[in-house]
Every structure is written in structure tokens, then in C-alpha cells.
Design a protein around this motif. Sequence first.
Motif, PDB file in Angstrom:
ATOM      1  N   GLY A   1       0.779  -1.231   0.000  1.00 34.64           N
ATOM      2  CA  GLY A   1       0.000   0.000   0.000  1.00 34.64           C
ATOM      3  C   GLY A   1       0.804   1.270   0.000  1.00 34.64           C
ATOM      4  N   GLN A   2       2.047   1.215  -0.456  1.00 38.30           N
ATOM      5  CA  GLN A   2       2.870   2.434  -0.477  1.00 38.30           C
ATOM      6  C   GLN A   2       2.659   3.282  -1.721  1.00 38.30           C
ATOM      7  N   GLY A   3       1.763   2.864  -2.599  1.00 43.19           N
ATOM      8  CA  GLY A   3       1.322   3.706  -3.707  1.00 43.19           C
ATOM      9  C   GLY A   3       2.402   4.035  -4.711  1.00 43.19           C
ATOM     10  N   THR A   4       2.589   5.335  -4.956  1.00 47.92           N
ATOM     11  CA  THR A   4       3.485   5.808  -6.015  1.00 47.92           C
ATOM     12  C   THR A   4       4.956   5.488  -5.748  1.00 47.92           C
ATOM     13  N   GLU A   5       5.283   5.073  -4.523  1.00 44.78           N
ATOM     14  CA  GLU A   5       6.674   4.715  -4.235  1.00 44.78           C
ATOM     15  C   GLU A   5       7.146   3.540  -5.096  1.00 44.78           C
ATOM     16  N   LEU A   6       6.181   2.787  -5.627  1.00 46.82           N
ATOM     17  CA  LEU A   6       6.530   1.632  -6.472  1.00 46.82           C
ATOM     18  C   LEU A   6       6.767   2.025  -7.920  1.00 46.82           C
ATOM     19  N   ASP A   7       6.420   3.261  -8.283  1.00 48.06           N
ATOM     20  CA  ASP A   7       6.558   3.697  -9.669  1.00 48.06           C
ATOM     21  C   ASP A   7       8.020   3.650 -10.114  1.00 48.06           C
ATOM     22  N   GLY A   8       8.258   3.037 -11.253  1.00 46.72           N
ATOM     23  CA  GLY A   8       9.598   3.019 -11.836  1.00 46.72           C
ATOM     24  C   GLY A   8      10.566   2.043 -11.201  1.00 46.72           C
ATOM     25  N   LEU A   9      10.080   1.217 -10.252  1.00 43.77           N
ATOM     26  CA  LEU A   9      10.986   0.313  -9.540  1.00 43.77           C
ATOM     27  C   LEU A   9      11.610  -0.730 -10.462  1.00 43.77           C
ATOM     28  N   GLU A  10      10.811  -1.259 -11.384  1.00 44.20           N
ATOM     29  CA  GLU A  10      11.319  -2.328 -12.236  1.00 44.20           C
ATOM     30  C   GLU A  10      12.510  -1.844 -13.063  1.00 44.20           C
ATOM     31  N   GLU A  11      12.336  -0.694 -13.699  1.00 40.71           N
ATOM     32  CA  GLU A  11      13.416  -0.143 -14.528  1.00 40.71           C
ATOM     33  C   GLU A  11      14.652   0.172 -13.687  1.00 40.71           C
ATOM     34  N   LYS A  12      14.415   0.752 -12.490  1.00 40.57           N
ATOM     35  CA  LYS A  12      15.536   1.137 -11.629  1.00 40.57           C
ATOM     36  C   LYS A  12      16.309  -0.088 -11.146  1.00 40.57           C
ATOM     37  N   ALA A  13      15.590  -1.128 -10.736  1.00 40.88           N
ATOM     38  CA  ALA A  13      16.248  -2.331 -10.224  1.00 40.88           C
ATOM     39  C   ALA A  13      17.121  -2.977 -11.289  1.00 40.88           C
ATOM     40  N   ILE A  14      16.592  -3.075 -12.500  1.00 43.08           N
ATOM     41  CA  ILE A  14      17.352  -3.710 -13.586  1.00 43.08           C
ATOM     42  C   ILE A  14      18.566  -2.856 -13.964  1.00 43.08           C
ATOM     43  N   LYS A  15      18.366  -1.541 -14.039  1.00 47.64           N
ATOM     44  CA  LYS A  15      19.466  -0.646 -14.417  1.00 47.64           C
ATOM     45  C   LYS A  15      20.596  -0.652 -13.397  1.00 47.64           C
ATOM     46  N   THR A  16      20.253  -0.881 -12.122  1.00 42.61           N
ATOM     47  CA  THR A  16      21.293  -0.863 -11.090  1.00 42.61           C
ATOM     48  C   THR A  16      21.882  -2.246 -10.833  1.00 42.61           C
ATOM     49  N   GLY A  17      21.463  -3.261 -11.630  1.00 44.38           N
ATOM     50  CA  GLY A  17      22.160  -4.532 -11.571  1.00 44.38           C
ATOM     51  C   GLY A  17      21.360  -5.762 -11.231  1.00 44.38           C
ATOM     52  N   ALA A  18      20.085  -5.635 -10.917  1.00 40.40           N
ATOM     53  CA  ALA A  18      19.281  -6.824 -10.606  1.00 40.40           C
ATOM     54  C   ALA A  18      19.015  -7.611 -11.891  1.00 40.40           C
ATOM     55  N   SER A  19      19.006  -8.944 -11.785  1.00 41.82           N
ATOM     56  CA  SER A  19      18.737  -9.767 -12.953  1.00 41.82           C
ATOM     57  C   SER A  19      17.245  -9.807 -13.256  1.00 41.82           C
ATOM     58  N   LYS A  20      16.421  -9.665 -12.219  1.00 41.12           N
ATOM     59  CA  LYS A  20      14.969  -9.604 -12.380  1.00 41.12           C
ATOM     60  C   LYS A  20      14.370  -8.994 -11.128  1.00 41.12           C
ATOM     61  N   ILE A  21      13.102  -8.614 -11.209  1.00 42.23           N
ATOM     62  CA  ILE A  21      12.415  -8.064 -10.054  1.00 42.23           C
ATOM     63  C   ILE A  21      10.994  -8.615  -9.985  1.00 42.23           C
ATOM     64  N   TYR A  22      10.599  -9.010  -8.807  1.00 36.61           N
ATOM     65  CA  TYR A  22       9.222  -9.386  -8.523  1.00 36.61           C
ATOM     66  C   TYR A  22       8.554  -8.200  -7.824  1.00 36.61           C
ATOM     67  N   ILE A  23       7.392  -7.792  -8.293  1.00 36.74           N
ATOM     68  CA  ILE A  23       6.597  -6.790  -7.581  1.00 36.74           C
ATOM     69  C   ILE A  23       5.308  -7.487  -7.163  1.00 36.74           C
ATOM     70  N   GLU A  24       5.199  -7.783  -5.884  1.00 37.04           N
ATOM     71  CA  GLU A  24       4.141  -8.629  -5.352  1.00 37.04           C
ATOM     72  C   GLU A  24       3.067  -7.807  -4.636  1.00 37.04           C
ATOM     73  N   ASP A  25       1.814  -7.976  -5.038  1.00 32.13           N
ATOM     74  CA  ASP A  25       0.707  -7.277  -4.397  1.00 32.13           C
ATOM     75  C   ASP A  25       0.271  -8.064  -3.155  1.00 32.13           C
ATOM     76  N   LEU A  26       0.631  -7.547  -1.979  1.00 32.23           N
ATOM     77  CA  LEU A  26       0.328  -8.232  -0.720  1.00 32.23           C
ATOM     78  C   LEU A  26      -0.733  -7.497   0.102  1.00 32.23           C
ATOM     79  N   LYS A  27      -1.389  -6.517  -0.498  1.00 33.02           N
ATOM     80  CA  LYS A  27      -2.298  -5.659   0.289  1.00 33.02           C
ATOM     81  C   LYS A  27      -3.426  -6.450   0.954  1.00 33.02           C
TER      82      LYS A  27
END
Length: 403
Positions: free
Chosen positions: A40-66
Motif C-alpha cells: 500500500g505504499q502507492g506511487t513509491e513503487l513507480d519506476g521500480l522495475e526499470e531502476k532495479a534492472i538498471k542498477t544490476g538486478a537480474s529480475k524483479i518481482y513486484i508482489e501485491d500483498l495488500k
Amino acid sequence: MKQYKKVVLAYSGGLDTSIIIPWLKENYGCEVIAVSADVGQGTELDGLEEKAIKTGASKIYIEDLKKEFVEDFIWPTLKAGAKYENYLLGTSFARPPIAKRLVEIAKKEGADAICHGCTGKGNDQVRFELTIKALAPEMEIIAPWRIWNIKSRDEEIDYAEKHNIPLKITRETNYSKDKNLWHLSHEGLDLEDPANEPKYDKILELGVSPEQAPDKPTYITISFEKGIPVALDGEKLDGVTLIQKLNELGGKNGIGLLDIVENRLVGMKSRGVYETPGGTILYHAHEVLETLTLDKETAHYKALVAQKYAELVYNGQWYTPLREAIDAFVDKTQETVTGDVKLKLYKGNIINAGTTSPYSLYSEDIATFGADEVYNQKDAEGFINLFGLPLKVKAMLDKKNKH
């Protein structure tokens, strides 16, 4: 340092976890899989996928746990009435569902370790790691703050700038914040000195200060079934939507601000400012309804249990036999906590405006100051004589011994 091939990282995209991805790759040469939990952190999740990959992550899971967060963690804590030093546990009970999902993904991905960005001074390191130990005792845990040579948030920003990692904060707005569906916490900078009044006009995000709230009150009615809020103003709502609507209503009326110095699990005191508009309303409404539906002995004993429940949640001991046992007790107490609570929200205040329940233990016929046919006032004399007998005997003995 021990080497790992694949590490799952609890990733928020904030300052700590943003620099941890390149730090892990530099120091372990490992693959990093980022996991972001939407609680439920809202807009804080915006752009996370691109940022994680650009900074070196091989993949990212964004899980809706609300939904899981509300139904499996918030509602049980609300039903228990648990508060830690008057704080409604916003960060504490968000950590177990996040850590639970980290474990699930780590097992799925065949990871060697789970990494988190919690500092060695805070409570969250305990909450994450106790959950991991409870659900995956064999899993290795990496906590960079306890082993790297970075000593401050300023040095973290230096590292980020050196590695061209984009940040949403500056050195001047570098508060330590944690946001979820239930609350928003603020720590650091000028708040580290308890003598400083919070700069509410600058830091508040979920609402306004009481001074800025409307001059006209807002009336709401919350309906409960067995201790769980199920409707707002007669409209049936799922838990996530209900909390979101109450956050909006509470926020605009200046509800739910808390400025406290709390006792952290690790032994130090910490000053924090919390915004919990919807949660504050729900706790108030639930407590009001229980005054009608719980008998005295159960209510008083439940208050003792609530204190212990709050400590378990705050200390990261969600996955323990004691917490499960207390839940069983609480659920029994909630069988009659059904009804409607009408409230008036006005400039930071929550004012009772009427409560009804089909299980109400309140009897106007018995409690009335007018004439009644169900209570014999003369019976009180015998009750007082027996209730006061120990006092009378003690006084008689004292009088005898003086002579």
C-alpha cells in the motif's frame, strides 16, 4: 566474505536498497533478484522495475500483498486492540508478510541467501530475520548495514552518486520514512532531537494538521462483524478499500498524528512521528463497540493480553506459538463484537456519536436514574458489607493493637 551465487533482496527502491544491489554484486559477485512488496505504499513503487534492472538486478518481482496484509495481519492486531506504547504498529506487522514472500521466492529461485537493508540499530532487522528463521531455518541472511563500511545516510548518498544511482531524496529531505496502507512513519534529521516540534507543513503526506482541518465536522458510521470492520456508511467494502477511504477521511480532518519517543527492541530510545488516520479511527471505533459487547472481566483481561500481543508484533515474533494462542483467545472475545459505531471527526478529534449492537450488554432499564422495576437498591447494602469486610476486619485489628 562467504560467496553466494544468487541472492534475493528485499527491495523498496529507497536509499538503502538502491545501493545494496551494486554493493552485493561488487562484494559477492552474485546474481541479485529484487523483490518489492506492495503493502500500500502507492506511487513509491513507480519506476521500480526499470531502476532495479538498471542498477544490476537480474529480475524483479513486484508482489501485491495488500489483501493478505489487511486480512491476515492488520485485522488480527486490530481485534486484539494491540498498541505498543500507544503506537498502532504500522511498520511492525508489515514485515512478516514481506519476509514470508521473500522466503517463498527465494525457495522458488533456488537462492543461497536473502538480503535486507535494515540498519543494525533498528527493529526491522529482527522482524525480517525472525520470520525467515521461522519459515526457512536453513536460509542464509545478509545484512549489509552490519558488515559494510558505510556509517551514515550521507555516506549512502555519496555511494549512490559515485555509482550513478538515481535517488528520490536529497540530503535536505533525507528523512527515514516507511509507508504502507496503514501508516507513514517519519524519523531522522530535525526529528532526532525531541525538543524540536515536527514541521508538519513539510512532512505530512496522508493528511493535514488539526489546525488546517475543516471547521465543519465529518460524520461516519463503521459497521463491524465479529470484530472486523466490513462497511462504511452502510456500504460493504473490502478491507483494503475501507482503510483507503478512512485514510482519506481521517487525513483531511487531521486525525491520527502521533509524536512519540519509543523504546526500540534493541535497547535505545527513538523519536518518530506517525500518520495513521484510518487506523486511528478503526481502533477508536472497535474499542467503543467493545464497551457495549464485552463483559467487565473479559474486557479487563483482554487489555492485559493486548499489551503482550503488541510486544510480540513489535518484536517481530509473529510466527510464534504464543501469538497463535492469543489469536484463539481474541477470536473468542470477538464473537459478539458486531454492530455500528457512529463517529464525528473534527480537527484531530474522534468524537462518539452513537453506538448500537444486537449483542449489547448495556441495559437502560437497569442503568437508568429514573424509576425502574428490575433493580432493588437495598441489595447494595449487603454487597458493600461483604465487599468491605476485609477492610473492616483490618481496621478493627489495627484499633485493637493500638491499645
